[in-house]
Design a protein around this motif. Sequence first.
Motif, PDB file in Angstrom:
ATOM      1  N   HIS A 135       8.431 -19.984 -12.993  1.00  0.00           N
ATOM      2  CA  HIS A 135       9.287 -19.263 -13.934  1.00  0.00           C
ATOM      3  C   HIS A 135       8.674 -17.932 -14.347  1.00  0.00           C
ATOM      4  CE1 HIS A 135      12.519 -19.004 -16.904  1.00  0.00           C
ATOM      5  NE2 HIS A 135      11.622 -18.654 -17.812  1.00  0.00           N
ATOM      6  N   PHE A 136       7.351 -17.815 -14.223  1.00  0.00           N
ATOM      7  CA  PHE A 136       6.653 -16.609 -14.679  1.00  0.00           C
ATOM      8  C   PHE A 136       6.059 -15.797 -13.537  1.00  0.00           C
ATOM      9  CE2 PHE A 136       6.584 -19.619 -18.192  1.00  0.00           C
ATOM     10  CZ  PHE A 136       7.013 -18.839 -19.250  1.00  0.00           C
ATOM     11  N   TYR A 137       6.367 -16.159 -12.308  1.00  0.00           N
ATOM     12  CA  TYR A 137       5.763 -15.446 -11.181  1.00  0.00           C
ATOM     13  C   TYR A 137       6.199 -13.986 -11.100  1.00  0.00           C
ATOM     14  CZ  TYR A 137       3.840 -19.755  -9.158  1.00  0.00           C
ATOM     15  OH  TYR A 137       3.118 -20.906  -8.931  1.00  0.00           O
ATOM     16  N   ASP A 138       7.348 -13.652 -11.711  1.00  0.00           N
ATOM     17  CA  ASP A 138       7.794 -12.256 -11.658  1.00  0.00           C
ATOM     18  C   ASP A 138       6.903 -11.337 -12.505  1.00  0.00           C
ATOM     19  OD1 ASP A 138       8.561 -13.117 -14.149  1.00  0.00           O
ATOM     20  OD2 ASP A 138      10.621 -12.356 -14.031  1.00  0.00           O
ATOM     21  N   GLN A 139       6.005 -11.922 -13.292  1.00  0.00           N
ATOM     22  CA  GLN A 139       5.054 -11.126 -14.057  1.00  0.00           C
ATOM     23  C   GLN A 139       3.899 -10.627 -13.189  1.00  0.00           C
ATOM     24  OE1 GLN A 139       3.746 -13.685 -17.237  1.00  0.00           O
ATOM     25  NE2 GLN A 139       5.694 -13.614 -18.343  1.00  0.00           N
ATOM     26  N   LEU A 140       3.787 -11.172 -11.982  1.00  0.00           N
ATOM     27  CA  LEU A 140       2.663 -10.876 -11.101  1.00  0.00           C
ATOM     28  C   LEU A 140       3.028  -9.827 -10.060  1.00  0.00           C
ATOM     29  CD1 LEU A 140       1.524 -14.555 -10.467  1.00  0.00           C
ATOM     30  CD2 LEU A 140       0.434 -12.915 -11.993  1.00  0.00           C
ATOM     31  N   SER A 141       2.042  -9.050  -9.665  1.00  0.00           N
ATOM     32  CA  SER A 141       2.228  -8.127  -8.555  1.00  0.00           C
ATOM     33  C   SER A 141       2.228  -8.915  -7.249  1.00  0.00           C
ATOM     34  CB  SER A 141       1.097  -7.096  -8.527  1.00  0.00           C
ATOM     35  OG  SER A 141      -0.140  -7.731  -8.235  1.00  0.00           O
ATOM     36  N   GLN A 142       2.628  -8.297  -6.157  1.00  0.00           N
ATOM     37  CA  GLN A 142       2.663  -8.981  -4.872  1.00  0.00           C
ATOM     38  C   GLN A 142       1.261  -9.439  -4.461  1.00  0.00           C
ATOM     39  OE1 GLN A 142       5.449  -9.862  -3.397  1.00  0.00           O
ATOM     40  NE2 GLN A 142       4.307 -10.975  -1.850  1.00  0.00           N
ATOM     41  N   GLN A 143       0.277  -8.609  -4.734  1.00  0.00           N
ATOM     42  CA  GLN A 143      -1.102  -8.959  -4.413  1.00  0.00           C
ATOM     43  C   GLN A 143      -1.574 -10.158  -5.230  1.00  0.00           C
ATOM     44  OE1 GLN A 143      -3.853  -5.739  -4.978  1.00  0.00           O
ATOM     45  NE2 GLN A 143      -5.585  -6.841  -4.088  1.00  0.00           N
ATOM     46  N   GLU A 144      -1.180 -10.193  -6.500  1.00  0.00           N
ATOM     47  CA  GLU A 144      -1.560 -11.312  -7.365  1.00  0.00           C
ATOM     48  C   GLU A 144      -0.868 -12.603  -6.930  1.00  0.00           C
ATOM     49  OE1 GLU A 144      -2.424  -8.738 -11.454  1.00  0.00           O
ATOM     50  OE2 GLU A 144      -0.420  -9.557 -11.050  1.00  0.00           O
ATOM     51  N   LYS A 145       0.384 -12.494  -6.498  1.00  0.00           N
ATOM     52  CA  LYS A 145       1.111 -13.667  -6.011  1.00  0.00           C
ATOM     53  C   LYS A 145       0.439 -14.244  -4.763  1.00  0.00           C
ATOM     54  CE  LYS A 145       5.666 -12.261  -7.720  1.00  0.00           C
ATOM     55  NZ  LYS A 145       7.017 -11.779  -7.330  1.00  0.00           N
ATOM     56  N   ILE A 146      -0.006 -13.368  -3.892  1.00  0.00           N
ATOM     57  CA  ILE A 146      -0.686 -13.818  -2.668  1.00  0.00           C
ATOM     58  C   ILE A 146      -1.970 -14.555  -3.024  1.00  0.00           C
ATOM     59  CG2 ILE A 146      -1.907 -13.013  -0.613  1.00  0.00           C
ATOM     60  CD1 ILE A 146       0.176 -10.732  -0.453  1.00  0.00           C
ATOM     61  N   LYS A 147      -2.707 -14.008  -3.976  1.00  0.00           N
ATOM     62  CA  LYS A 147      -3.947 -14.649  -4.407  1.00  0.00           C
ATOM     63  C   LYS A 147      -3.663 -16.007  -5.053  1.00  0.00           C
ATOM     64  CE  LYS A 147      -8.237 -13.754  -6.910  1.00  0.00           C
ATOM     65  NZ  LYS A 147      -9.031 -12.787  -7.709  1.00  0.00           N
ATOM     66  N   LEU A 148      -2.601 -16.074  -5.844  1.00  0.00           N
ATOM     67  CA  LEU A 148      -2.222 -17.336  -6.483  1.00  0.00           C
ATOM     68  C   LEU A 148      -1.888 -18.393  -5.436  1.00  0.00           C
ATOM     69  CD1 LEU A 148      -1.313 -19.116  -8.904  1.00  0.00           C
ATOM     70  CD2 LEU A 148       0.903 -17.975  -8.774  1.00  0.00           C
ATOM     71  N   GLN A 149      -1.094 -18.026  -4.441  1.00  0.00           N
ATOM     72  CA  GLN A 149      -0.706 -18.982  -3.416  1.00  0.00           C
ATOM     73  C   GLN A 149      -1.907 -19.406  -2.578  1.00  0.00           C
ATOM     74  OE1 GLN A 149       2.199 -20.514  -3.064  1.00  0.00           O
ATOM     75  NE2 GLN A 149       2.986 -19.415  -4.848  1.00  0.00           N
ATOM     76  N   ARG A 150      -2.845 -18.480  -2.355  1.00  0.00           N
ATOM     77  CA  ARG A 150      -4.013 -18.792  -1.534  1.00  0.00           C
ATOM     78  C   ARG A 150      -5.000 -19.696  -2.262  1.00  0.00           C
ATOM     79  NH1 ARG A 150      -5.650 -13.899  -0.697  1.00  0.00           N
ATOM     80  NH2 ARG A 150      -7.321 -13.865  -2.263  1.00  0.00           N
ATOM     81  N   GLU A 151      -5.222 -19.423  -3.556  1.00  0.00           N
ATOM     82  CA  GLU A 151      -6.248 -20.141  -4.308  1.00  0.00           C
ATOM     83  C   GLU A 151      -5.693 -21.237  -5.208  1.00  0.00           C
ATOM     84  OE1 GLU A 151      -8.743 -17.354  -6.328  1.00  0.00           O
ATOM     85  OE2 GLU A 151      -9.080 -16.140  -4.523  1.00  0.00           O
ATOM     86  N   GLY A 152      -4.371 -21.205  -5.470  1.00  0.00           N
ATOM     87  CA  GLY A 152      -3.748 -22.247  -6.283  1.00  0.00           C
ATOM     88  C   GLY A 152      -3.674 -21.932  -7.757  1.00  0.00           C
ATOM     89  N   SER A 153      -4.431 -20.922  -8.196  1.00  0.00           N
ATOM     90  CA  SER A 153      -4.377 -20.504  -9.598  1.00  0.00           C
ATOM     91  C   SER A 153      -4.850 -19.060  -9.680  1.00  0.00           C
ATOM     92  CB  SER A 153      -5.247 -21.404 -10.480  1.00  0.00           C
ATOM     93  OG  SER A 153      -6.581 -21.437 -10.014  1.00  0.00           O
ATOM     94  N   PHE A 154      -4.455 -18.400 -10.763  1.00  0.00           N
ATOM     95  CA  PHE A 154      -4.817 -16.984 -10.935  1.00  0.00           C
ATOM     96  C   PHE A 154      -4.856 -16.646 -12.419  1.00  0.00           C
ATOM     97  CE2 PHE A 154      -3.379 -12.642 -11.812  1.00  0.00           C
ATOM     98  CZ  PHE A 154      -4.368 -11.915 -11.157  1.00  0.00           C
ATOM     99  N   SER A 155      -5.885 -15.898 -12.811  1.00  0.00           N
ATOM    100  CA  SER A 155      -6.000 -15.414 -14.187  1.00  0.00           C
ATOM    101  C   SER A 155      -6.122 -13.898 -14.170  1.00  0.00           C
ATOM    102  CB  SER A 155      -7.237 -15.995 -14.886  1.00  0.00           C
ATOM    103  OG  SER A 155      -7.188 -17.397 -14.947  1.00  0.00           O
ATOM    104  N   ASN A 156      -5.430 -13.233 -15.111  1.00  0.00           N
ATOM    105  CA  ASN A 156      -5.686 -11.815 -15.263  1.00  0.00           C
ATOM    106  C   ASN A 156      -7.005 -11.638 -16.013  1.00  0.00           C
ATOM    107  OD1 ASN A 156      -5.042 -12.337 -17.939  1.00  0.00           O
ATOM    108  ND2 ASN A 156      -3.112 -11.245 -17.917  1.00  0.00           N
ATOM    109  N   ALA A 157      -7.408 -10.403 -16.240  1.00  0.00           N
ATOM    110  CA  ALA A 157      -8.738 -10.143 -16.806  1.00  0.00           C
ATOM    111  C   ALA A 157      -8.888 -10.768 -18.188  1.00  0.00           C
ATOM    112  CB  ALA A 157      -8.975  -8.634 -16.881  1.00  0.00           C
ATOM    113  N   PHE A 158      -9.885 -11.642 -18.337  1.00  0.00           N
ATOM    114  CA  PHE A 158     -10.142 -12.320 -19.606  1.00  0.00           C
ATOM    115  C   PHE A 158     -11.329 -11.684 -20.316  1.00  0.00           C
ATOM    116  CE2 PHE A 158      -7.284 -15.586 -18.338  1.00  0.00           C
ATOM    117  CZ  PHE A 158      -6.985 -16.322 -19.468  1.00  0.00           C
ATOM    118  N   LYS A 159     -11.121 -11.280 -21.551  1.00  0.00           N
ATOM    119  CA  LYS A 159     -12.215 -10.845 -22.409  1.00  0.00           C
ATOM    120  C   LYS A 159     -12.492 -11.878 -23.492  1.00  0.00           C
ATOM    121  CE  LYS A 159     -11.465  -5.897 -21.711  1.00  0.00           C
ATOM    122  NZ  LYS A 159     -11.162  -4.590 -22.362  1.00  0.00           N
ATOM    123  N   LYS A 160     -11.459 -12.666 -23.827  1.00  0.00           N
ATOM    124  CA  LYS A 160     -11.601 -13.666 -24.873  1.00  0.00           C
ATOM    125  C   LYS A 160     -10.631 -14.807 -24.599  1.00  0.00           C
ATOM    126  CE  LYS A 160     -11.056 -14.281 -29.886  1.00  0.00           C
ATOM    127  NZ  LYS A 160     -10.635 -13.638 -31.152  1.00  0.00           N
TER     128      LYS A 160
END
Length: 268
Positions: free
Chosen positions: A194-219
């Motif tokens: 439902h939230f995949y449209d928030q991701l860029s194409q590159q981020e979607k590829i990484k998500l599908q390859r690794e099974g999970s994805f986080s944007n930059a975390f500072k806290k």
Amino acid sequence: MNSQLKQAGKKIVELMGAIPIMDELNFRFQQIWNHNKNNKYKKSLKRFVFPTDRALFNTFQLDYKKYCEDGLIAAQEMIDWGGLNTIKDPIVLDWGCGTGRVIRHIPNLKIDSICYGADIDCTTIQWCRKAIDSVYFDCIEHRTLPYPSNYFHLVYGISVLTHIPHTDTQFWLTELNRVLLPNGIAILSTHGTHFYDQLSQQEKIKLQREGSFSNAFKKDGDRSKTTYHEANHFKKMLEHHFSIVEFWEGHQFPQKMGGQDCWVIRKK
């Protein structure tokens, strides 16, 4: 096209280091937009204590009515999905309770329940202790839940794994398994399709390859920091400790958890 423009704009804001400024502007806009409606609703519930606007914005939505009424609905869902009505004196944990939006209602709905709320935000926990009766509140420190093993009948975490780095997911699943009683229930939500449209194409590829994805975390827990889980990958992570009782995919059943994937799982 709109999604691509949105992603491009988001990237520009990140590169400029302007996310805190945009977040502050968003908060002020929401505060002004909801001011009259919130004050009117607050007056109708004279004995109900609301969090500060900032705390509400950081943990949910700056909408007093939704905070109260959606919290009540979610509390009843936790009781139903967790099977608490068949358990005498159930012990319940709201993991990542924030301002107590959900857990504050459970003692009234299930009178014999023993309720706890825990969060990494110790300032918010202090507010909960002062404002909310009939619930024990604890601050999570040192990446460990301050509870004994095999203690809770139900643990739920609404929009918690969505704001923790994906590299920490397995650690917290193991910790939730530790504090649950054998056959205890956990209810969790994750960001799925439902939230995949928030991701860029590159981020979607990484998500599908690794099974999970986080944007930059500072806290951890920051509302602007998001983790996404691919359902099949997350299911495999759960299988170490849990069996799946129910699963609602957020794109197909957005009413269950605001579009997030919803998992009802049982400790093996």
